[in-house]
Enzyme design. Structure first.
Site, PDB file in Angstrom:
ATOM      1  N   LYS A   1     -44.194  -4.992  16.897  1.00  0.00           N
ATOM      2  CA  LYS A   1     -44.206  -3.946  17.930  1.00  0.00           C
ATOM      3  C   LYS A   1     -43.119  -2.907  17.629  1.00  0.00           C
ATOM      4  CE  LYS A   1     -44.199  -3.606  23.030  1.00  0.00           C
ATOM      5  NZ  LYS A   1     -44.107  -4.404  24.270  1.00  0.00           N
TER       6      LYS A   1
ATOM      7  N   SER B   1     -47.799  -3.684  27.530  1.00  0.00           N
ATOM      8  CA  SER B   1     -47.488  -2.603  26.622  1.00  0.00           C
ATOM      9  C   SER B   1     -47.671  -2.955  25.140  1.00  0.00           C
ATOM     10  CB  SER B   1     -46.047  -2.142  26.850  1.00  0.00           C
ATOM     11  OG  SER B   1     -45.137  -3.193  26.570  1.00  0.00           O
TER      12      SER B   1
ATOM     13  N   SER C   1     -46.281  -7.861  29.226  1.00  0.00           N
ATOM     14  CA  SER C   1     -46.778  -7.029  28.122  1.00  0.00           C
ATOM     15  C   SER C   1     -47.310  -7.762  26.898  1.00  0.00           C
ATOM     16  CB  SER C   1     -45.680  -6.082  27.669  1.00  0.00           C
ATOM     17  OG  SER C   1     -45.645  -5.006  28.543  1.00  0.00           O
TER      18      SER C   1
HETATM   19  N1  GLN Z   1     -46.237  -3.125  33.167  1.00  0.00           N
HETATM   20  C1  GLN Z   1     -44.902  -3.598  33.320  1.00  0.00           C
HETATM   21  C2  GLN Z   1     -43.926  -2.449  33.326  1.00  0.00           C
HETATM   22  O1  GLN Z   1     -44.308  -1.356  33.033  1.00  0.00           O
HETATM   23  C3  GLN Z   1     -44.569  -4.614  32.259  1.00  0.00           C
HETATM   24  C4  GLN Z   1     -44.247  -4.027  30.949  1.00  0.00           C
HETATM   25  C5  GLN Z   1     -43.717  -5.021  29.941  1.00  0.00           C
HETATM   26  O2  GLN Z   1     -43.866  -6.236  30.065  1.00  0.00           O
HETATM   27  N2  GLN Z   1     -43.061  -4.478  28.921  1.00  0.00           N
HETATM   28  O3  GLN Z   1     -42.789  -2.644  33.605  1.00  0.00           O
END
Ligand code: GLN
Length: 487
Positions: free
Chosen positions: A56, A133, A157
């Site tokens: 990532k 994400s 994510s």
């Molecule tokens: N959707 C959540 C946020 O925007 C989780 C994102 C994540 O786990 N990086 O905070």
């Protein structure tokens, strides 16, 4: 894993990139490093020399840029490798590239990226979200161009995109994999996770990365690791063939679409037919998870992201940043909407009034949630004192299950429309609930608040709906072994 199959995977990359927008950066030296690793003499043999992975793009690498899919870090190259990257390279893993994501990990659709959304390889006909994400990491696995990927999971994510692409997504216990070199979103939540179709691969990679790292102050230290060993989780007594599995009622929502409920019920029936016992129970604080999360996480984010001012980090906007009281403003305007939303919310949450009224309350409620989780697991939590204090271990379950996502992945145009409509009043509360991007990870966030090891498993082969299996803090190995037994 053979050299030939590794080469085949690398060959598929350009075509998959065109279709699904998986990478922020493709490693053009991947074939060279694969050849190099495979040609090492047996004395220098590396066990994972034919394994290909995606990383990532919020995990730093010294030979490739790390941008967090943000304009502000455009072209940034770190002087060092993240600890998890170094550990993988030491084993001979070849990195095929840096995978796409919601900017700085902020989002749940995989659409908030400066290079555009990642598309879901399960849906070639209608452009559909992968979930975020860690969108590129999941899509790379689903498109069969890597053996596994690393993602990060702050609130879901790794698990959400794994569910939407029908693969496995494992978020280990907080602190077991080093965060050194993982660009912080919210450091008391951020966890490196592993995505793959192959549970054996996940076990192998976890085993390599699961080490104390003195460079990460939140890495689980050796004393606590010893406490886990002392629990003798590998003893035959703990390795049962049938388990008590909790089903929190807070994870059951009457607005869940029928096709999702049917897949979940099918999975539960499979567990029952294998002899496992299902225990309905309640963890009341789960229902406050979303407000707790969106009070604490943006506060950490606002503080972490203050370093991108164009002086310490970030591409500085040359001409306008010192004119007319706009120091930093034009540089920081390079952040996208989802980042700006969190920075504004976080700074608000940290203002003195809100800090007193909301932030401190949210911290207390986070502890309350952890206590409630502790009260239903059979195993003690090595990080809390609850084993001594909690007298009410009535349920004593080994694991907990629940859905990963409340719905199927949406077509991109519909998802984007729902983001825009988020603030509109709706008469239909339940419809509004499922339309809101912030609600996408309603089921994943409780385990992020509690640091619990959780894996998302497809409800059925090829179905883009996942089930989360959750273990007590530190019970990662048993969770993975159990997962293997039910696949
Ligand atoms: N959707 C959540 C946020 O925007 C989780 C994102 C994540 O786990 N990086 O905070």
């Amino acid at each position: 894993m053979s050299y030939k199959s590794a080469i085949e995977k690398l060959k598929l990359i350009p075509q998959s990139q065109k279709k699904y927008n998986i990478f922020c950066y493709i490693n053009n030296d991947a074939t060279k490093s694969l050849k190099h690793n495979s040609s090492l003499s047996h004395l220098k043999y590396k066990p994972l020399q034919n394994v290909i992975c995606g990383i990532k793009d919020n995990i730093v690498t010294k030979d490739m840029p790390t941008t967090c899919a943000s304009e502000i870090l455009s072209g940034y190259v770190s002087p060092f490798d993240a600890t998890c990257v170094k550990l993988l390279r030491d084993q001979g893993v070849t990195i095929s590239g840096k995978t796409n994501l919601d900017e700085f990990g902020m989002g749940s659709g995989g659409v908030h990226s400066k290079i555009g959304p990642t598309l879901n390889p399960l849906y070639d006909d209608i452009p559909t979200i992968v979930g975020g994400s860690s969108s590129g990491s999941a899509a790379a696995v689903a498109a069969n161009i890597v053996d596994f990927s690393l993602g990060t999971d702050t609130g879901g994510s790794v698990r959400l995109p794994a569910a939407y692409t029908s693969i496995l997504g494992f978020k280990p216990s907080y602190g077991r994999i080093s965060r050194h070199g993982v660009i912080a979103y919210a450091q008391s939540f951020d966890t490196v996770g592993i995505l793959s179709k192959d549970i054996q691969m996940i076990k192998k990679i976890f085993n390599i990365l699961d080490k104390h790292d003195f460079k990460d102050p939140t890495s689980l230290d050796d004393d606590n690791r010893q406490k886990l060993i002392d629990l003798k989780l590998h003893n035959s007594e703990m390795q049962s063939h049938t388990y008590r599995i909790g089903l929190p009622i807070e994870f059951i929502n009457k607005a869940t679409p029928n096709n999702v409920s049917e897949l979940f019920n099918g999975f539960v029936e499979r567990l029952l037919s294998m002899g496992h016992e299902l225990v309905p129970l309640s963890i009341p604080s789960i229902k406050y998870s979303l407000p707790i999360y969106y009070t604490l996480v943006p506060s950490e984010a606002a503080s972490n992201l203050s370093r991108y001012d164009g002086i310490r980090f970030g591409t500085r906007d040359k001409d306008t940043d010192i004119e007319g009281n706009t120091l930093f403003a034009s540089t920081r305007n390079k952040f996208g909407t989802s980042v700006k939303e969190r920075v504004i919310l976080g700074n608000y949450n940290l203002c003195s009034d809100s800090y007193k009224n909301n932030y401190i309350k949210a911290q207390k409620m986070r502890v309350q949630l952890i206590d409630e989780f502790d009260s239903i697991f059979k195993l003690p939590n090595i990080l809390t004192q609850n084993a001594k204090n909690l007298q009410y271990k009535t349920h004593a379950v080994d694991f907990i299950i629940g859905l990963t996502s409340a719905k199927f992945p949406e077509p991109i145009h519909k998802f984007n429309k729902n983001i825009i409509n988020t603030n509109e009043e709706s008469n239909d509360d339940e419809a509004a609930l499922f339309a809101n991007e912030f609600m996408n990870d309603i089921y994943t966030i409780p385990m992020s608040l509690s640091g619990l090891p959780t894996i998302s498993i497809p409800t059925k082969d090829g179905a883009p709906v996942g089930v989360q299996v959750v273990g007590q803090y530190g019970d990662d190995e048993r969770l993975l072994t159990f997962t293997e037994s039910i696949l």
